[in-house]
Scaffold this motif. Sequence first.
Motif, PDB file in Angstrom:
ATOM      1  N   ILE A  89     -37.805   5.029  29.241  1.00  0.00           N
ATOM      2  CA  ILE A  89     -38.636   6.186  29.576  1.00  0.00           C
ATOM      3  C   ILE A  89     -39.538   6.547  28.400  1.00  0.00           C
ATOM      4  CG2 ILE A  89     -38.610   8.587  30.304  1.00  0.00           C
ATOM      5  CD1 ILE A  89     -37.554   6.655  32.401  1.00  0.00           C
ATOM      6  N   GLN A  90     -39.000   6.504  27.182  1.00  0.00           N
ATOM      7  CA  GLN A  90     -39.796   6.857  26.016  1.00  0.00           C
ATOM      8  C   GLN A  90     -40.970   5.894  25.848  1.00  0.00           C
ATOM      9  OE1 GLN A  90     -39.423   9.645  24.329  1.00  0.00           O
ATOM     10  NE2 GLN A  90     -37.753  10.118  25.763  1.00  0.00           N
ATOM     11  N   GLU A  91     -40.761   4.630  26.193  1.00  0.00           N
ATOM     12  CA  GLU A  91     -41.857   3.659  26.125  1.00  0.00           C
ATOM     13  C   GLU A  91     -42.951   4.027  27.109  1.00  0.00           C
ATOM     14  OE1 GLU A  91     -42.638  -1.106  26.969  1.00  0.00           O
ATOM     15  OE2 GLU A  91     -40.593  -0.328  26.826  1.00  0.00           O
ATOM     16  N   TRP A  92     -42.544   4.511  28.282  1.00  0.00           N
ATOM     17  CA  TRP A  92     -43.525   4.913  29.282  1.00  0.00           C
ATOM     18  C   TRP A  92     -44.368   6.071  28.787  1.00  0.00           C
ATOM     19  CZ3 TRP A  92     -40.454   4.998  34.542  1.00  0.00           C
ATOM     20  CH2 TRP A  92     -40.179   3.681  34.914  1.00  0.00           C
ATOM     21  N   LEU A  93     -43.760   6.954  28.018  1.00  0.00           N
ATOM     22  CA  LEU A  93     -44.490   8.129  27.555  1.00  0.00           C
ATOM     23  C   LEU A  93     -45.688   7.758  26.692  1.00  0.00           C
ATOM     24  CD1 LEU A  93     -41.562  10.555  26.665  1.00  0.00           C
ATOM     25  CD2 LEU A  93     -42.873  10.413  28.775  1.00  0.00           C
TER      26      LEU A  93
END
Length: 576
Positions: A89-93
């Motif tokens: 999820i953090q990569e998506w951000l």
Amino acid sequence: MTELSFKGKEFVYNHHLAVPFRPLVPDESKGIGPVALDGNLVVHGDNLHALKALLPLYAGKVDCVYIDPPYNTGKSDWSYNDKVNSPVIQEWLDSNPITVDDTLRHDKWACMMWPRLQLLRDLMKPGAVIFASIDDNEVALFKHLLHATFGDNNNPKSNPHLGTIIWKNATDNNPTNIAIEHEYVHVFCLERDGVAPIWSSPWSDLKDCLLAKEQELLAANLSDDELSSQYTEWFRLHKPQLGPLQEYNQIDRGGIFTASRSVHNPGREGYRWDLMNPKTQKLVPQPLMGYRFPEDTRDELLAQDRIIFSDDPDQLIRLKTYVKDYKEKMPGIIEIDGRRGANELKKIFPESKQAFKNPKTYTLIEWLLSYTAGPDAVVLDSFAGSGTTAQAVMKLNERDGGNRKFILVEMEDYADELTAERVRRLIQGVPTSKDDEYKTGLGGTFTYCTLGDPVELDKVLSGETLPPYAGLGAALFHMATNRALDPAAVREDDFYLGAIEGQHVWLIYKPDLDWLKSPEAALTLARAKAFAASDPDKRHLVFAPARFVSQKMLAEQNIPVEFVPLPFALYRIDRS
């Protein structure tokens, strides 16, 4: 039921449980009337956190939900920014905002919607209905998400999916050769099995008029055929004056007092029974496929004088339906010009060239609510935008004298200057508007709220966070009971929160660090006896920073009190 899968699902599946409780913080200067968290609300804040903040007060209390989430068109109209503790999820951000070139934009949209739908479900009461607007971009995925949230059942009587409405909004925004002039509204019901949706009539404000005409015709002692014919003709002549029937472009029903011929069941074998026609003294002819109800139902209808016999010996029986019993089905296709929303907003904000991009028309939402939201319903919109749902609720109340309440949640910066301001102007009136409808206000009140700091119980005794009694109490009561707290039941001076079946809940707390560290904040034997004496036949759950009495001593003296230490309450209470 086929399981729905999307990238990131395992990380967001229980994310709604990890979202901390944040108290609602009223701002009296931005609302109208006294602060009332159980009245109309406009909440400014991330809707994921706002929905969690509403749980302590509204869990299982919402009658109807309308949401109009981002359609995920790829035009950078939203960004995924939920603080999920996951490297994926953090990569998506790092790749926001979502664009049409993002190959995972549908997965991200599903990750955004999943926890919000879980919280919406927790806020709804059994039998509550959710209307979810969407267009072609996510119509299929959204339906699967809603099924995953509310269940999937092929039994028509318990299937939570009540249907999908096609909204023909007469605005073509498709660059291909196929004109796309419609959007969709998915309609789902929570725990439909055994609980019927509120299918009220969209013309409930007209019933007095219709009932009066029906009674007038009944008093004339007309035959059934004459009664039905005269009522149908009167209805046809008066339809142009019957407000919403014309406004919503609904199909002419051909009368409310009806003589229905729909007494058989084409397509499958029905019930077979004989019935003597008292007018012709001959048996009523059998329908080709049989009748649609059994003999005991037939006998009930005969006893209620609800069967119409004809002078024609070859005519089937017909059934009477009176105004007071009439329940209209919601049409699956509606046509309301989508451009009306912008014109309505222009009348409320005459000084603004474009107050909001692509607002829904309130007549669409009012029309939807008129079928499901009873006169005292609580209506929630967690993607409030320009506040259209508030106007729909207020106009519906004006139309039928209801006392419905709205809860709007908006995270963007315009929550005050647009969403809440629209509500203010609708209540107080817009003197500069050229439209008479908006010059005089509708009256009413609402409370404007923001979200306070998270209630982190492990930081209470350190003094890092000291939430108000009501905020902490509401969160603890909900965690302990999975029920919403009734503010009227709280007695802060007595440390009492409220009760459910078989149990009372107490909270020994003041937002004062020195007091919390003093002996006054502890559960003592005398205090436990006093709590138990208030209702000896029930259990008593007591939240407190410390205790001076053991659980063993309480058990030995048959004192039905259970102690829960405040710093560890989150971990001691099993919500399952």
